[in-house]
Scaffold this active site. Sequence first.
Site, PDB file in Angstrom:
ATOM      1  N   GLY A  39       0.801  -1.217   0.000  1.00 42.68           N
ATOM      2  CA  GLY A  39       0.000   0.000   0.000  1.00 42.68           C
ATOM      3  C   GLY A  39       0.829   1.260   0.000  1.00 42.68           C
ATOM      4  N   VAL A  68       5.026 -11.911   5.001  1.00 44.87           N
ATOM      5  CA  VAL A  68       6.464 -11.798   4.720  1.00 44.87           C
ATOM      6  C   VAL A  68       6.657 -10.917   3.487  1.00 44.87           C
ATOM      7  CG1 VAL A  68       8.598 -13.033   4.202  1.00 44.87           C
ATOM      8  CG2 VAL A  68       6.878 -14.090   5.694  1.00 44.87           C
ATOM      9  N   THR A  70       9.356  -7.835   3.818  1.00 38.35           N
ATOM     10  CA  THR A  70      10.682  -7.208   3.941  1.00 38.35           C
ATOM     11  C   THR A  70      11.685  -8.086   4.676  1.00 38.35           C
ATOM     12  OG1 THR A  70       9.938  -6.111   5.961  1.00 38.35           O
ATOM     13  CG2 THR A  70       9.733  -4.877   3.900  1.00 38.35           C
ATOM     14  N   LYS A 140      19.332   0.092  15.847  1.00 37.31           N
ATOM     15  CA  LYS A 140      20.625  -0.447  16.298  1.00 37.31           C
ATOM     16  C   LYS A 140      21.772   0.168  15.502  1.00 37.31           C
ATOM     17  CE  LYS A 140      23.377  -4.677  16.518  1.00 37.31           C
ATOM     18  NZ  LYS A 140      23.391  -6.165  16.464  1.00 37.31           N
ATOM     19  N   HIS A 272      -5.620  16.291  51.074  1.00 40.99           N
ATOM     20  CA  HIS A 272      -4.582  15.288  51.324  1.00 40.99           C
ATOM     21  C   HIS A 272      -5.128  13.878  51.143  1.00 40.99           C
ATOM     22  CE1 HIS A 272      -1.911  18.456  52.489  1.00 40.99           C
ATOM     23  NE2 HIS A 272      -2.688  18.832  53.480  1.00 40.99           N
ATOM     24  N   GLY A 301      -8.313  25.322  50.065  1.00 46.00           N
ATOM     25  CA  GLY A 301      -7.256  24.775  49.214  1.00 46.00           C
ATOM     26  C   GLY A 301      -7.482  23.332  48.803  1.00 46.00           C
ATOM     27  N   GLU A 324      -8.452  24.417  44.943  1.00 48.20           N
ATOM     28  CA  GLU A 324      -7.488  24.171  43.865  1.00 48.20           C
ATOM     29  C   GLU A 324      -8.166  23.638  42.603  1.00 48.20           C
ATOM     30  OE1 GLU A 324      -4.073  24.340  43.660  1.00 48.20           O
ATOM     31  OE2 GLU A 324      -3.678  25.155  45.649  1.00 48.20           O
TER      32      GLU A 324
END
Length: 510
Positions: A39, A68, A70, A140, A272, A301, A324
């Site tokens: 393709g 298969v 390449t 590599k 917390h 907060g 917050e």
Amino acid sequence: MSDIKKIKSALISVFHKDGLAPIVKKLDALGVTMYSTGGTEKFIKDLGIKVIPVEDVTDYPSILGGRVKTLHPKVFGGILNRQDNESDTKEMAKFNIPQLDVVIVDLYPFEKTVASGADEQDIIEKIDIGGISLIRAAAKNFKDTICVSSMEDYNEFLEVISEDDGNVSLATRKKFAAKSFNVSSHYDSAIFNYFNGDHSIPALKISETQAQVLRYGENPHQKGFFFGDFDAMFDKLHGKELSYNNLLDVDAAVSLMNEFKGEAPTFAVLKHNNACGLAQRKTVHQAYVDALAGDSTSAFGGVLISNTKIDKACANEIHKLFCEVVIAPSFSSEAETILKGKKNRILLIQKDAVLAENTVRTCLNGVLVQGRDTITDSIEHITYATNNKPTDAELNDLLFASKICKHTKSNTIVLVKDNQLCASGTGQTSRVDALNQAITKAQNFNFDLDGAVMASDAFFPFPDCVEIAGNVGIKSVIQPGGSIKDQLSIDYCNENNIAMVFTGTRHFKH
């Protein structure tokens, strides 16, 4: 040998073609010889650009239904040869192997295929063999080859070859090699985790390819990072960047509110990682007001979360508080405008995303992994331990309290009345201390505990907790049970007209 390599040839074989055309055109303009398959070959030809089929190099057609194409010495020889190695150079000439300076290849969408719910055969066919081999080989041999392993890198590669007429530095080739091994290792981890879905092989493979650097960790002297797809869970409408601590609180808030999904309007305030206020009411406005009343001091907060749309009335109340983060499935347009009135306030729309199956944390020189606590105590789990049974209203409060208790740091005691968190004792080394902390907090915020209920994340080894609770008016208790001394607490409750139920499930949270 120079660190700079001039691109003269390229192998291109990709699944995703988006963004590929500008690269192909640029390579053609640079006079680069291109090789391709299937393709991708057709795609390049349709651009009116010359391309050599890989079959012309290998003298082999694509076989086995395309499995298969390449996988051939002439392809991998062209990638892996060392250009400064005399023996390699002679063999290249002897076997008529073309030099391949660039490999542009991506992988079949394995993870997307799994996520789509496809059958196993379709999933197996999306395990890439040729592509992953090409990536590893080219990465590599980065000293002589540059590997482009993802469409995410197309733009950067185009910039690289455009800036210096196809001359690529060693540092750039090595950088693209690192990107390539990131792609290949993530891909292999995904495949392993699919095959090891039953966890029969005791191995941990975690790979996150999306990340953001945080301002710092828990404290300013610590580095912080978030690895994950935040955008899959939330749409951020407004506010500053989330911090490490914000993210921990958001995680705790979402986990807690999942217990109330689809229920009446429920609002929680967390600080917390623990709920300091939570209430369920007929309107989200009243749910917020009563949640805040649980501990208006700690709420400063904090992180706020609703299980339903936040409206104008609720937003007006929230706007009076410094917080917050505010999280909801949606915001009315008026509510969004109001809450954006504070430039740093973070507004998040929570999407219908699934939380991770396992929880992971570092421990010593390794990692602890466990399945998420997915049990939510319900009426089906309950056994009645005492002669006196809770009323329907008390039973409702007990289950409500148990949900909160499950998401509160151990040791914990949670006190609830009329679907409102009165107080909790969190993270104490003694369950008695946790109860006394909860009672003191509730009294400080003027809660009348007469008729309230108590939840514990683990069993009572002695009757001291039920005695202390009974002395302040608590009439009903929910706990896992399972202590060899359960009968001591049962006897005290029976003698003092306190109802107690067992769930059979401990909910430690450390």
